[in-house]
Design a protein around this motif. Structure first.
Motif, mmCIF file in Angstrom:
data_model
loop_
_atom_site.group_PDB
_atom_site.id
_atom_site.type_symbol
_atom_site.label_atom_id
_atom_site.label_comp_id
_atom_site.label_asym_id
_atom_site.label_seq_id
_atom_site.Cartn_x
_atom_site.Cartn_y
_atom_site.Cartn_z
ATOM 1 N N LEU A 89 23.924 8.859 4.294
ATOM 2 C CA LEU A 89 22.540 8.459 3.782
ATOM 3 C C LEU A 89 22.260 6.976 4.097
ATOM 4 C CD1 LEU A 89 21.866 9.905 0.317
ATOM 5 C CD2 LEU A 89 20.990 10.520 2.513
ATOM 6 N N PRO A 90 21.250 6.369 4.605
ATOM 7 C CA PRO A 90 20.958 5.011 4.679
ATOM 8 C C PRO A 90 21.434 4.093 3.692
ATOM 9 C CG PRO A 90 18.996 6.337 5.104
ATOM 10 C CD PRO A 90 20.031 7.211 4.401
ATOM 11 N N ASP A 91 21.605 2.967 4.225
ATOM 12 C CA ASP A 91 21.875 1.780 3.291
ATOM 13 C C ASP A 91 20.764 1.742 1.930
ATOM 14 O OD1 ASP A 91 22.483 -0.823 1.804
ATOM 15 O OD2 ASP A 91 22.602 -1.864 3.473
ATOM 16 N N PRO A 92 20.950 1.919 0.776
ATOM 17 C CA PRO A 92 20.008 1.733 -0.184
ATOM 18 C C PRO A 92 19.236 0.339 -0.426
ATOM 19 C CG PRO A 92 21.917 1.858 -1.189
ATOM 20 C CD PRO A 92 22.484 2.289 0.038
ATOM 21 N N ALA A 93 19.988 -0.423 0.253
ATOM 22 C CA ALA A 93 19.439 -2.009 -0.064
ATOM 23 C C ALA A 93 18.186 -2.287 0.703
ATOM 24 C CB ALA A 93 20.370 -2.800 0.249
ATOM 25 N N GLU A 94 18.027 -1.613 1.763
ATOM 26 C CA GLU A 94 16.902 -1.880 2.721
ATOM 27 C C GLU A 94 16.302 -0.651 3.324
ATOM 28 O OE1 GLU A 94 19.683 -2.683 6.530
ATOM 29 O OE2 GLU A 94 18.833 -4.526 5.376
ATOM 30 N N PRO A 95 15.185 -0.538 3.732
ATOM 31 C CA PRO A 95 14.398 0.716 4.215
ATOM 32 C C PRO A 95 14.876 0.934 5.574
ATOM 33 C CG PRO A 95 12.900 -1.296 4.472
ATOM 34 C CD PRO A 95 13.940 -1.742 3.936
ATOM 35 N N VAL A 96 14.467 2.348 5.892
ATOM 36 C CA VAL A 96 14.999 2.753 7.313
ATOM 37 C C VAL A 96 14.105 2.508 8.360
ATOM 38 C CG1 VAL A 96 15.729 5.064 8.661
ATOM 39 C CG2 VAL A 96 16.338 4.662 6.162
ATOM 40 N N ASP A 126 0.749 -1.285 -0.146
ATOM 41 C CA ASP A 126 -0.035 0.008 0.160
ATOM 42 C C ASP A 126 0.692 1.161 0.067
ATOM 43 O OD1 ASP A 126 -2.484 -1.471 0.381
ATOM 44 O OD2 ASP A 126 -1.982 -2.026 2.281
ATOM 45 N N LEU A 127 1.823 1.056 0.441
ATOM 46 C CA LEU A 127 2.826 2.162 0.793
ATOM 47 C C LEU A 127 4.287 1.913 0.228
ATOM 48 C CD1 LEU A 127 3.465 5.350 2.041
ATOM 49 C CD2 LEU A 127 4.072 3.815 4.009
ATOM 50 N N ILE A 128 4.967 2.694 -0.507
ATOM 51 C CA ILE A 128 6.125 2.031 -1.205
ATOM 52 C C ILE A 128 7.320 3.177 -0.849
ATOM 53 C CG2 ILE A 128 7.209 1.382 -3.249
ATOM 54 C CD1 ILE A 128 4.760 -0.283 -2.358
ATOM 55 N N GLY A 129 8.373 2.779 -0.465
ATOM 56 C CA GLY A 129 9.558 3.658 -0.446
ATOM 57 C C GLY A 129 10.956 3.075 -1.090
ATOM 58 N N GLY A 130 11.731 4.214 -1.367
ATOM 59 C CA GLY A 130 12.810 3.846 -2.196
ATOM 60 C C GLY A 130 14.033 4.629 -1.516
ATOM 61 N N PRO A 131 15.404 4.412 -2.257
ATOM 62 C CA PRO A 131 16.472 5.113 -1.559
ATOM 63 C C PRO A 131 16.933 6.302 -2.184
ATOM 64 C CG PRO A 131 17.134 3.521 -3.186
ATOM 65 C CD PRO A 131 15.614 3.334 -3.163
#
Length: 287
Positions: free
Chosen positions: A134-141, A112-117
């Protein structure tokens, strides 16, 4: 139409043109629209959008959201004028990668809700890019040891879910609004998904004072949203560790006078000050 892209705008020129050019290079299959929700109500921006060379490719539309100040209000106005059932948000001063919208809409079929790096090397000089990791782009914060979040400059959501949770909370005009929105969606029973290919080039502030003000706002409003949702935050021992790192980076010695060192200190110390300020203001311990 596969998606409506909503861009909250406030005095966005000339950086906005970089974002529109990036949106014009999307590799997704199907038409989409781009809605410029103008929180200033600028005739200049209205006229600029009406004659923009990409207006046909982007199905570009201008809406006036200047009746109430704040990014959250601008996003609400833009979303409620959208023609698609899937909404994607990006910011005026960033640049989405070519696969951004495709990755968000694909992931939106199962969540329902999508995030990206985010990435920092495309739009920032190397020194400024070093100020903030910045956070690791492979996984969500996962913020506050509570639930995953995505940033407001890289977020996709079903319009049905947007309406069900009441949209963006306009009592959070800027900082903290994305955290609140992500947590409200999830605590309302909807699902969070992550699309690593939905990359956005993120533009940093380049001045010490504006960076300081931005990070203090982040820390202070994170404390507010943590209290609202009962997020535990970092453990107590993180506070002296954070303070120790800030002291160690204090640029009072000759080897600390570089622009890189000062920028790092501003970001780390501003975050600490913002969290302390928010803890005091909202009566919550959020180290």
């Amino acid at each position: 139409m596969i998606a409506s892209v909503v861009v909250a705008v406030y005095r966005g020129l000339p950086d906005l043109d970089v974002q529109l050019s990036a949106l014009g290079e999307q590799d997704c299959a199907g038409d989409f629209e781009v809605i410029l929700s103008d929180n200033e109500g600028s005739e200049e921006l209205r006229d600029w959008a009406a004659t923009h060379p990409l207006r046909a490719r982007l199905n570009l539309r201008y809406v006036d959201s200047s009746d109430r100040v704040g990014t959250s209000h601008a996003r609400n106005v833009g979303t409620r004028s959208a023609n698609s059932d899937f909404i994607a948000y990006c910011d005026q001063d960033d640049a989405v990668h070519p696969g951004w919208l495709r990755a968000l809409t694909d992931a939106g079929e199962s969540a329902d809700l999508i995030g990206g790096p985010l990435e920092s090397h495309t739009l920032n000089d190397p020194v400024v890019a070093s100020w903030r990791a910045l956070p690791d782009p492979a996984e969500p914060v996962v913020l506050g040891r509570f639930l995953p979040i995505t940033f407001g400059c890289n977020l996709g959501v079903s319009k049905r879910v947007f309406e069900a949770v009441g949209g963006w909370d306009e009592s959070y005009p800027t900082a903290g609004s994305d955290v609140d929105f992500c947590w409200r969606v999830q605590t309302s029973g909807y699902t969070f998904g992550y699309a690593p290919e939905a990359m956005v080039a993120y533009r940093y502030r380049t001045g010490y004072r504006e960076t300081w003000n931005q990070v203090i706002d982040y820390g202070r409003e994170e404390a507010r949203v943590a209290k609202q949702y009962g997020a535990p935050g970092r453990q107590w021992w993180w506070l002296p560790v954070h303070a120790g790192v800030s002291l160690a980076l204090l640029p009072i010695w000759p080897w600390g006078w570089s622009r890189r060192r000062r920028g790092e200190w501003v970001w780390i110390t501003g975050n600490l000050v913002g969290r302390i300020s928010g803890s005091w203001k909202y009566r919550v311990f959020y180290p």
